[in-house]
Design a protein around this motif. Structure first.
Motif, PDB file in Angstrom:
ATOM      1  N   UNK A 271       2.671   8.108  -0.346  1.00 18.75           N
ATOM      2  CA  UNK A 271       1.491   7.244  -0.460  1.00 18.75           C
ATOM      3  C   UNK A 271       1.721   6.035   0.443  1.00 18.75           C
ATOM      4  N   UNK A 272       0.653   5.320   0.697  1.00 16.37           N
ATOM      5  CA  UNK A 272       0.754   4.107   1.497  1.00 16.37           C
ATOM      6  C   UNK A 272       1.735   3.135   0.841  1.00 16.37           C
ATOM      7  N   UNK A 273       1.631   2.993  -0.462  1.00 14.21           N
ATOM      8  CA  UNK A 273       2.506   2.084  -1.200  1.00 14.21           C
ATOM      9  C   UNK A 273       3.969   2.531  -1.120  1.00 14.21           C
ATOM     10  N   UNK A 274       4.229   3.823  -1.240  1.00 12.08           N
ATOM     11  CA  UNK A 274       5.605   4.332  -1.165  1.00 12.08           C
ATOM     12  C   UNK A 274       6.215   4.051   0.211  1.00 12.08           C
TER      13      UNK A 274
ATOM     14  N   UNK B 281      -2.254   1.068   9.994  1.00 11.97           N
ATOM     15  CA  UNK B 281      -2.842   2.411  10.031  1.00 11.97           C
ATOM     16  C   UNK B 281      -4.295   2.388  10.482  1.00 11.97           C
ATOM     17  N   UNK B 282      -5.002   1.329  10.178  1.00  9.63           N
ATOM     18  CA  UNK B 282      -6.415   1.222  10.576  1.00  9.63           C
ATOM     19  C   UNK B 282      -6.581   0.628  11.968  1.00  9.63           C
TER      20      UNK B 282
ATOM     21  N   UNK C 134       4.590  -5.092   3.430  1.00 15.63           N
ATOM     22  CA  UNK C 134       3.574  -5.124   2.380  1.00 15.63           C
ATOM     23  C   UNK C 134       2.592  -3.970   2.543  1.00 15.63           C
ATOM     24  N   UNK C 135       2.049  -3.567   1.417  1.00 21.47           N
ATOM     25  CA  UNK C 135       1.059  -2.495   1.400  1.00 21.47           C
ATOM     26  C   UNK C 135      -0.169  -2.850   2.248  1.00 21.47           C
ATOM     27  N   UNK C 136      -0.741  -4.058   2.121  1.00 21.98           N
ATOM     28  CA  UNK C 136      -1.911  -4.410   2.950  1.00 21.98           C
ATOM     29  C   UNK C 136      -1.591  -4.420   4.449  1.00 21.98           C
TER      30      UNK C 136
END
Length: 161
Positions: free
Chosen positions: A23-26, A42-43, A34-36
């Motif tokens: 996952x993105x968080x993993x 990625x974007x 950080x996740x954000x």
């Protein structure tokens, strides 16, 4: 936020993350970002540093060089020895992050002096400028002294080891 020219990198990272079934968080946790921030990479909204790419590559178990090329940090034909040297410096657990950045700056200054490309030196110098470690006149790394309570220079700092 305007999209930077790193969409190819972001799409590639998303594909590699999904292939690794993370996952993105993993992935963010494994890479130490950080996740954000990882989501913005990625974007295609953020261009990560070479160090962040190194951490993400390690977490995904893929080549950091591939990420450097996709991020525009390296040209596809760039000297492999340089890439390997950078990777070894960034991966060395006996150096702290500041020491790694200073070592990379010195390495880049020697390459530039010898007529080779500057790679990511501009990004590293910007980062060092914010930290106050680059001598503007020479573009090199300045040795900073420690200050005593009455603001006298106590000489260069030494680290253990």
């Amino acid at each position: 936020m305007a999209s930077l020219n790193v969409g190819n990198l972001g799409e590639y990272l998303r594909e590699q993350r999904r292939n690794a079934q993370l996952s993105l968080r993993q992935l963010a946790d494994a890479a130490g970002v950080s996740n954000p921030y990882l989501s913005q990479i990625e974007r295609g909204l953020r261009k990560p540093s070479a160090e962040v790419l190194q951490q993400v590559a390690k977490a995904l178990r893929i080549s950091a060089e591939t990420l450097y090329v996709r991020a525009g940090i390296l040209d596809a034909e760039r000297d492999r020895d340089e890439v390997e040297t950078r990777a070894v410096i960034l991966a060395d657990p006996s150096l702290n992050e500041r020491q790694k950045q200073v070592l990379l700056q010195i390495y880049e200054s020697f390459r530039k002096e010898n007529g080779f490309g500057i790679g990511e030196a501009a990004a590293d110098e910007d980062e060092a400028d914010r930290a106050g470690d680059v001598d503007e006149d020479t573009g090199g790394t300045a040795v900073r002294g420690t200050r005593t309570a009455d603001a006298r220079d106590a000489g260069p700092r030494r680290t253990a080891g």
